[in-house]
Design a protein around this motif. Sequence first.
Motif, PDB file in Angstrom:
ATOM      1  N   ARG A 260      25.048  57.948  27.766  1.00 32.26           N
ATOM      2  CA  ARG A 260      25.785  57.885  26.510  1.00 32.26           C
ATOM      3  C   ARG A 260      24.892  58.252  25.333  1.00 32.26           C
ATOM      4  NH1 ARG A 260      29.103  58.088  29.585  1.00 32.26           N
ATOM      5  NH2 ARG A 260      30.996  56.833  29.870  1.00 32.26           N
ATOM      6  N   PHE A 261      23.780  58.909  25.619  1.00 32.83           N
ATOM      7  CA  PHE A 261      22.884  59.365  24.574  1.00 32.83           C
ATOM      8  C   PHE A 261      23.223  60.818  24.269  1.00 32.83           C
ATOM      9  CE2 PHE A 261      18.408  61.116  23.741  1.00 32.83           C
ATOM     10  CZ  PHE A 261      18.580  61.020  22.374  1.00 32.83           C
ATOM     11  N   VAL A 262      23.822  61.044  23.104  1.00 29.99           N
ATOM     12  CA  VAL A 262      24.214  62.394  22.721  1.00 29.99           C
ATOM     13  C   VAL A 262      23.604  62.697  21.348  1.00 29.99           C
ATOM     14  CG1 VAL A 262      26.122  64.035  22.525  1.00 29.99           C
ATOM     15  CG2 VAL A 262      26.401  61.960  23.899  1.00 29.99           C
ATOM     16  N   PRO A 263      22.419  63.299  21.300  1.00 27.94           N
ATOM     17  CA  PRO A 263      21.806  63.621  20.010  1.00 27.94           C
ATOM     18  C   PRO A 263      22.601  64.694  19.286  1.00 27.94           C
ATOM     19  CG  PRO A 263      20.550  64.593  21.800  1.00 27.94           C
ATOM     20  CD  PRO A 263      21.603  63.741  22.441  1.00 27.94           C
TER      21      PRO A 263
ATOM     22  N   GLY B 212      10.702  54.650  27.788  1.00 27.59           N
ATOM     23  CA  GLY B 212      10.652  54.009  26.480  1.00 27.59           C
ATOM     24  C   GLY B 212      12.050  53.575  26.098  1.00 27.59           C
ATOM     25  N   ASN B 213      12.199  52.979  24.934  1.00 26.22           N
ATOM     26  CA  ASN B 213      13.497  52.471  24.493  1.00 26.22           C
ATOM     27  C   ASN B 213      14.057  53.294  23.346  1.00 26.22           C
ATOM     28  OD1 ASN B 213      13.929  50.286  26.249  1.00 26.22           O
ATOM     29  ND2 ASN B 213      12.545  48.996  25.066  1.00 26.22           N
ATOM     30  N   LEU B 214      15.323  53.644  23.489  1.00 29.01           N
ATOM     31  CA  LEU B 214      16.108  54.206  22.405  1.00 29.01           C
ATOM     32  C   LEU B 214      16.894  53.047  21.804  1.00 29.01           C
ATOM     33  CD1 LEU B 214      18.245  57.419  22.576  1.00 29.01           C
ATOM     34  CD2 LEU B 214      19.264  55.311  21.759  1.00 29.01           C
ATOM     35  N   VAL B 215      16.860  52.875  20.482  1.00 26.31           N
ATOM     36  CA  VAL B 215      17.467  51.704  19.843  1.00 26.31           C
ATOM     37  C   VAL B 215      18.448  52.160  18.766  1.00 26.31           C
ATOM     38  CG1 VAL B 215      17.053  49.523  18.658  1.00 26.31           C
ATOM     39  CG2 VAL B 215      15.312  50.435  20.227  1.00 26.31           C
ATOM     40  N   TRP B 216      19.717  51.746  18.910  1.00 33.17           N
ATOM     41  CA  TRP B 216      20.713  52.057  17.890  1.00 33.17           C
ATOM     42  C   TRP B 216      20.642  51.039  16.753  1.00 33.17           C
ATOM     43  CZ3 TRP B 216      21.776  53.667  22.864  1.00 33.17           C
ATOM     44  CH2 TRP B 216      22.192  54.997  22.999  1.00 33.17           C
TER      45      TRP B 216
ATOM     46  N   THR C 277       7.687  56.939  16.632  1.00 31.34           N
ATOM     47  CA  THR C 277       9.149  56.917  16.715  1.00 31.34           C
ATOM     48  C   THR C 277       9.719  57.754  15.575  1.00 31.34           C
ATOM     49  OG1 THR C 277       9.355  54.923  15.352  1.00 31.34           O
ATOM     50  CG2 THR C 277       9.219  54.616  17.749  1.00 31.34           C
ATOM     51  N   MET C 278      10.978  58.151  15.736  1.00 32.63           N
ATOM     52  CA  MET C 278      11.683  58.844  14.672  1.00 32.63           C
ATOM     53  C   MET C 278      13.156  58.471  14.742  1.00 32.63           C
ATOM     54  SD  MET C 278      11.741  62.775  16.178  1.00 32.63           S
ATOM     55  CE  MET C 278      12.747  63.474  14.861  1.00 32.63           C
ATOM     56  N   ARG C 279      13.845  58.627  13.625  1.00 29.73           N
ATOM     57  CA  ARG C 279      15.261  58.297  13.534  1.00 29.73           C
ATOM     58  C   ARG C 279      16.071  59.585  13.620  1.00 29.73           C
ATOM     59  NH1 ARG C 279      17.641  53.538  11.735  1.00 29.73           N
ATOM     60  NH2 ARG C 279      19.667  53.680  10.694  1.00 29.73           N
TER      61      ARG C 279
ATOM     62  N   THR D 109      26.012  60.529  18.530  1.00 27.45           N
ATOM     63  CA  THR D 109      27.453  60.314  18.474  1.00 27.45           C
ATOM     64  C   THR D 109      27.809  58.835  18.378  1.00 27.45           C
ATOM     65  OG1 THR D 109      27.531  60.332  20.895  1.00 27.45           O
ATOM     66  CG2 THR D 109      27.993  62.407  19.762  1.00 27.45           C
ATOM     67  N   ARG D 110      26.826  57.965  18.462  1.00 28.01           N
ATOM     68  CA  ARG D 110      27.053  56.522  18.307  1.00 28.01           C
ATOM     69  C   ARG D 110      26.362  55.993  17.053  1.00 28.01           C
ATOM     70  NH1 ARG D 110      25.255  53.997  23.932  1.00 28.01           N
ATOM     71  NH2 ARG D 110      25.596  52.070  22.742  1.00 28.01           N
ATOM     72  N   GLY D 111      26.066  56.853  16.127  1.00 25.74           N
ATOM     73  CA  GLY D 111      25.378  56.463  14.906  1.00 25.74           C
ATOM     74  C   GLY D 111      23.896  56.761  14.991  1.00 25.74           C
ATOM     75  N   ALA D 112      23.161  56.334  13.960  1.00 23.45           N
ATOM     76  CA  ALA D 112      21.722  56.586  13.910  1.00 23.45           C
ATOM     77  C   ALA D 112      21.003  55.796  14.999  1.00 23.45           C
ATOM     78  CB  ALA D 112      21.175  56.206  12.542  1.00 23.45           C
ATOM     79  N   ALA D 113      19.939  56.388  15.532  1.00 23.61           N
ATOM     80  CA  ALA D 113      19.142  55.731  16.572  1.00 23.61           C
ATOM     81  C   ALA D 113      17.671  56.035  16.342  1.00 23.61           C
ATOM     82  CB  ALA D 113      19.566  56.205  17.959  1.00 23.61           C
ATOM     83  N   THR D 114      16.823  55.098  16.743  1.00 22.27           N
ATOM     84  CA  THR D 114      15.377  55.290  16.706  1.00 22.27           C
ATOM     85  C   THR D 114      14.899  55.619  18.108  1.00 22.27           C
ATOM     86  OG1 THR D 114      15.135  53.741  14.865  1.00 22.27           O
ATOM     87  CG2 THR D 114      13.169  54.219  16.150  1.00 22.27           C
ATOM     88  N   VAL D 115      14.167  56.718  18.251  1.00 22.93           N
ATOM     89  CA  VAL D 115      13.739  57.179  19.573  1.00 22.93           C
ATOM     90  C   VAL D 115      12.227  57.379  19.584  1.00 22.93           C
ATOM     91  CG1 VAL D 115      15.939  58.340  19.984  1.00 22.93           C
ATOM     92  CG2 VAL D 115      14.045  59.623  18.993  1.00 22.93           C
ATOM     93  N   PRO D 116      11.603  57.251  20.761  1.00 20.77           N
ATOM     94  CA  PRO D 116      10.188  57.623  20.873  1.00 20.77           C
ATOM     95  C   PRO D 116      10.015  59.097  20.501  1.00 20.77           C
ATOM     96  CG  PRO D 116      10.924  56.418  22.815  1.00 20.77           C
ATOM     97  CD  PRO D 116      12.153  56.750  22.047  1.00 20.77           C
TER      98      PRO D 116
END
Length: 299
Positions: free
Chosen positions: A60-63, A104-108, A151-153, A157-164
Amino acid sequence: METKRRPRWLPWVTAAALLGGCGSAGGSPAGDDLDRLRQQARAALDRYDQAVREAGDTARFVPVGELTRQLGDWEPANGIYKASLGAGRVEAIGALPAAPTPTGNLVWANGTKQSVPLISADEALAQLRQAGAGECGDCAPLRVTGARLTTMRISTTRGAATVPAWEYTLDGSAVRLARPAVAASSAVQVTPPSWDPYQPSGGLAIESATTTTTGRELTVTFTGAPDPGSRPCGADYRTEPVESDLAVVVIVIEHRHADNESCADVGARRSATVELARPLGERAVLEVQQGLPVPLTIR
């Protein structure tokens, strides 16, 4: 992680098509035209559903949007590097680090996390090069001297997320570059249909969407007429959703002040609200022209 790149109608091009001269393109579709847009939307949903299945159904990760970031401004003597970056002319002049851990963790924004596989700085740099578009002739390549994991923001498709992300240093410049350190296999990759510049897809392409966690209303933005339909060269807009279990396509229907008006080729940011059959949830919002996902804001 990138969707396949292809030309898109820029906002000012869309505006020109909508507002210019005596043409009727972009006006209120009726009958067969609206049916064609509905068919176009359903085809987009089918492609998106297929992309999710190919990603393993649980992805469900759609950049969305540009994933390469420039941190800082080019120095006056390095102005040519803007074209180099846009064309993907970037190369490492030494060894770059591997990922320190396999995942790593992707965080919404709401705190929800998803474990994602990490890639090395070399692999992320290859993605950065692949994302480059256009030619820059004999412009000098950017020379990467090192990288560190940070990390970067980004938009999804589920809003902003912080990713490695890997942050790169450059030879001869204080500018740094950043690129997600996430394997492409962990993301849903949407493939648009074949594109013919002489026969572009119809409909107004939305550019972003906003909703709440529980509401059924979805507000979309797009480029349209600057004034309302009560004024010369103005237009009003209504929307229609086409929905599946995994995504929503929003059709924007234009109602002009009058046909055959001679109007300036000027567009403005407009918005409209559509009511869905149920709250959006984790579904993606797609534009109707190419069926590509748009950035979502959840309030």
